[in-house]
Motif scaffolding. Structure first.
Motif, PDB file in Angstrom:
ATOM      1  N   PRO A 178       3.527 -13.241  -6.938  1.00  0.00           N
ATOM      2  CA  PRO A 178       2.172 -13.056  -7.489  1.00  0.00           C
ATOM      3  C   PRO A 178       1.358 -14.349  -7.472  1.00  0.00           C
ATOM      4  O   PRO A 178       0.148 -14.319  -7.208  1.00  0.00           O
ATOM      5  CB  PRO A 178       2.436 -12.567  -8.921  1.00  0.00           C
ATOM      6  N   LEU A 180       0.041 -14.880  -3.952  1.00  0.00           N
ATOM      7  CA  LEU A 180      -1.140 -14.049  -3.668  1.00  0.00           C
ATOM      8  C   LEU A 180      -2.361 -14.584  -4.396  1.00  0.00           C
ATOM      9  O   LEU A 180      -3.485 -14.506  -3.889  1.00  0.00           O
ATOM     10  CB  LEU A 180      -0.867 -12.602  -4.076  1.00  0.00           C
ATOM     11  N   ARG A 181      -2.143 -15.130  -5.583  1.00  0.00           N
ATOM     12  CA  ARG A 181      -3.251 -15.701  -6.338  1.00  0.00           C
ATOM     13  C   ARG A 181      -3.867 -16.893  -5.598  1.00  0.00           C
ATOM     14  O   ARG A 181      -5.079 -17.097  -5.617  1.00  0.00           O
ATOM     15  CB  ARG A 181      -2.772 -16.143  -7.716  1.00  0.00           C
ATOM     16  N   GLY A 222      -5.494 -15.248  -2.137  1.00  0.00           N
ATOM     17  CA  GLY A 222      -6.411 -14.123  -2.212  1.00  0.00           C
ATOM     18  C   GLY A 222      -5.726 -12.845  -1.751  1.00  0.00           C
ATOM     19  O   GLY A 222      -4.698 -12.875  -1.078  1.00  0.00           O
ATOM     20  N   TRP A 223      -6.317 -11.711  -2.120  1.00  0.00           N
ATOM     21  CA  TRP A 223      -5.681 -10.426  -1.822  1.00  0.00           C
ATOM     22  C   TRP A 223      -5.559 -10.193  -0.318  1.00  0.00           C
ATOM     23  O   TRP A 223      -4.471  -9.871   0.181  1.00  0.00           O
ATOM     24  CB  TRP A 223      -6.484  -9.289  -2.450  1.00  0.00           C
ATOM     25  N   ALA A 224      -6.637 -10.349   0.413  1.00  0.00           N
ATOM     26  CA  ALA A 224      -6.631 -10.009   1.839  1.00  0.00           C
ATOM     27  C   ALA A 224      -5.691 -10.910   2.633  1.00  0.00           C
ATOM     28  O   ALA A 224      -4.774 -10.443   3.320  1.00  0.00           O
ATOM     29  CB  ALA A 224      -8.052 -10.092   2.395  1.00  0.00           C
ATOM     30  N   GLY A 239      -3.438 -13.019   1.467  1.00  0.00           N
ATOM     31  CA  GLY A 239      -2.090 -13.019   0.910  1.00  0.00           C
ATOM     32  C   GLY A 239      -1.269 -11.834   1.389  1.00  0.00           C
ATOM     33  O   GLY A 239      -0.131 -11.997   1.839  1.00  0.00           O
ATOM     34  N   ILE A 240      -1.824 -10.643   1.316  1.00  0.00           N
ATOM     35  CA  ILE A 240      -1.094  -9.446   1.745  1.00  0.00           C
ATOM     36  C   ILE A 240      -0.874  -9.464   3.251  1.00  0.00           C
ATOM     37  O   ILE A 240       0.192  -9.080   3.749  1.00  0.00           O
ATOM     38  CB  ILE A 240      -1.858  -8.176   1.319  1.00  0.00           C
ATOM     39  N   LYS A 284     -10.031  -9.839 -16.190  1.00  0.00           N
ATOM     40  CA  LYS A 284      -9.351 -10.084 -14.917  1.00  0.00           C
ATOM     41  C   LYS A 284     -10.202 -11.010 -14.069  1.00  0.00           C
ATOM     42  O   LYS A 284     -11.416 -10.870 -13.992  1.00  0.00           O
ATOM     43  CB  LYS A 284      -9.096  -8.767 -14.187  1.00  0.00           C
ATOM     44  N   TYR A 288     -10.042 -12.555 -10.203  1.00  0.00           N
ATOM     45  CA  TYR A 288      -9.364 -12.539  -8.913  1.00  0.00           C
ATOM     46  C   TYR A 288      -9.974 -13.523  -7.909  1.00  0.00           C
ATOM     47  O   TYR A 288      -9.496 -13.618  -6.788  1.00  0.00           O
ATOM     48  CB  TYR A 288      -9.412 -11.131  -8.309  1.00  0.00           C
TER      49      TYR A 288
END
Length: 258
Positions: free
Chosen positions: A56, A59-60, A63-65, A67-68, A214, A216
């Motif tokens: 986690p 990914l932090r 970033g979401w895009a 990182g995934i 939250k 992000y």
């Protein structure tokens, strides 16, 4: 080393057996009677470690895009790498060379000599760092639990470091990887339980009306973004950078081959 030679079986098939020059440890390991689900225990617990818990944070930092995407790419490359390594192990085993150590496989594929010692040095450095980090992390976790149960207790962090080191020293005396199958099964169940509990807690916290705000977005500082990106890449690489497949695959029963 632990090479194997090909001996004729009674039914005309051939199977790898320990060579005359094999050390006692190699001869013992090559008599393993493990199954594919035992190998699953070992492989899962070898990968599911402290670094997985930091995903986690990785990914932090990316970033979401990104990182995934990076996580999926590294996972695909690792799956392909393990597939190739498994095929090479099977290829060598079919010719009477059943490798039980990664360094022996590397020496067979890349050539003996300096490559063998290079792999030994790299593996030793990695194992030393992982062992020290695991001992410190385990001791720190136990101290946190102990402090919650006994806030004024007399035990300190160094006591737990000694305890963990003694336990690991005892486990290191087990004769083979296959001997750890029951311990690894318990570890697998604990990992599944932890994953389920954390996932359920995160879902509940996200759906709660009193959930904290939250955030992000990435850091506004370019230097911090760069630092977090490299840190995240190192976390992802350490999660999948595991070359213990030969030691795990050899815990299975030797296959008969013509």
């Amino acid at each position: 080393g632990g090479p194997a030679i090909v001996a004729a079986a009674g039914n005309g098939a051939h199977k790898p057996v320990p060579g005359a020059g094999a050390d006692a440890g190699a001869a013992f390991v090559l008599e393993s009677k493990g199954t594919w689900w035992h190998a699953g225990f070992h492989l899962t617990t070898a990968i599911v470690g402290p670094t997985v818990l930091t995903l986690p944070y990785a990914l932090r930092g990316m970033g979401w895009a990104l990182g995934i995407t990076t996580l999926s790419l590294i996972a695909a490359v690792t799956f392909y790498e393990y597939s190739l390594m498994s095929r090479v192990l099977d290829h060598c085993e079919a010719r009477g060379r059943r490798h039980i150590r990664f360094r022996e496989l590397a020496a067979d594929v890349l050539g003996s000599g300096w490559m063998f010692y290079f792999v030994v040095i790299v593996q030793t450095a990695i194992n030393t760092g992982v062992s020290i980090g695991s001992i410190l992390l385990a001791a720190d976790c136990i101290e946190i639990m102990y402090s919650s149960l006994a806030p004024n207790g007399p035990l300190k962090l160094y006591h737990f470091i000694i305890i963990v080191a003694v336990v690991l020293a005892f486990l290191s005396q087990l004769p083979s990887f296959h001997s750890l199958r029951h311990i690894n099964l318990v570890s697998l169940l604990l990992s599944l339980g932890y994953t389920i509990l954390v996932s359920a807690a995160c879902i509940r916290a996200g759906l709660s009306k009193n959930a904290p705000a939250k955030f992000y977005s990435l850091s506004s500082s370019k230097s911090e973004q760069t630092f977090n990106a490299f840190l995240s890449i190192s976390i992802l690489a350490s999660v999948f950078g595991n070359g213990i497949l030969p030691e795990i695959q050899v815990t299975k029963r030797p296959k008969l081959c013509g």
